[in-house]
Design an enzyme around this catalytic site. Structure first.
Site, short mmCIF file in Angstrom:
data_model
loop_
_atom_site.label_atom_id
_atom_site.label_comp_id
_atom_site.label_asym_id
_atom_site.label_seq_id
_atom_site.Cartn_x
_atom_site.Cartn_y
_atom_site.Cartn_z
N SER A 133 0.81 -1.22 0.00
CA SER A 133 0.00 0.00 0.00
C SER A 133 0.85 1.27 0.00
CB SER A 133 -0.94 0.01 1.21
OG SER A 133 -1.81 -1.09 1.18
N HIS A 184 0.13 4.34 4.57
CA HIS A 184 -0.54 4.92 3.41
C HIS A 184 -0.14 6.38 3.23
CE1 HIS A 184 -4.11 1.86 3.22
NE2 HIS A 184 -2.93 1.29 3.22
#
Length: 205
Positions: free
Chosen positions: A125, A178
């Protein structure tokens, strides 16, 4: 011969597709070996900061917690990564992907350290968010070439916002990774495109 030419037109995103294939291969190996690869390669705050196992900042990028986790990351990577690789080139795209993934994990580890917790995380991610960050930079740089009334920039911005928002709605999501990957991607994208004379957005609509 025509089939060979069809394959050649995808050579501009060879690194992106290779990275995707590696992710799938590693996931398959994990399914065969059980927890062994996860234990050896997952990112953990204590293991990195206190045991000095820094390789986990990289190896965890290629591990995924499940099929849906892998699929969601690959979907974004394949849809957005090609355009980024076309503009950056193979080597710089690989550099962006790996450094964003590592950078996202660094932010995650430091955030956990500040919070006083020890968590484990896996997934690409951070790298994928890095690709998204650079894509926004590319669209901003090439916005004058977009057709009048194009919604590409707001759509891309919404995709990033929705991805971040979805992460915060899931308590098991590593949001620090993230956001860290996104920031690294935006910063690297800015640096890597300084000498870029033209932006090619033909892969995007």
């Amino acid at each position: 011969m025509e089939n060979l030419q069809d394959l050649r037109k995808y050579s501009y995103c060879a690194v992106n597709l290779t990275l995707a294939a590696v992710q799938v291969l590693v996931f398959g190996l994990c399914a065969v070996t059980g927890d062994a690869m996860y234990i050896a390669g997952r990112c953990g705050t204590y293991l990195v900061l206190y045991e000095g196992q820094y390789w986990r900042l990289l190896t965890s990028v290629f591990l995924h917690a499940g099929l849906s986790h892998l699929g969601s990351n690959l979907l974004v990577q394949i849809l957005m990564g090609g355009a980024v690789e076309r503009n950056l080139g193979h080597i710089r795209y690989l550099f962006l992907y790996l450094v964003s993934g590592i950078g996202g994990n660094v932010v995650s580890v430091l955030y956990d350290r500040v919070q006083g917790v020890n968590t484990y995380s896996v997934g690409a991610s951070g790298a994928v968010f890095g690709v998204m960050g650079t894509l926004i930079v590319l669209i901003l740089r090439g916005r004058k070439k977009l057709r009048s009334g194009s919604s590409l920039l707001p759509r891309a911005a919404f995709a990033v916002f929705y991805a971040v928002y979805s992460g915060f709605r899931n308590p098991y999501t590593d949001n620090a990774a993230h956001l860290g990957g996104l920031l690294f991607g935006a910063a690297l994208g800015t640096l890597l495109t300084v000498t870029l004379e033209d932006v090619d957005l033909q892969d995007l609509r």
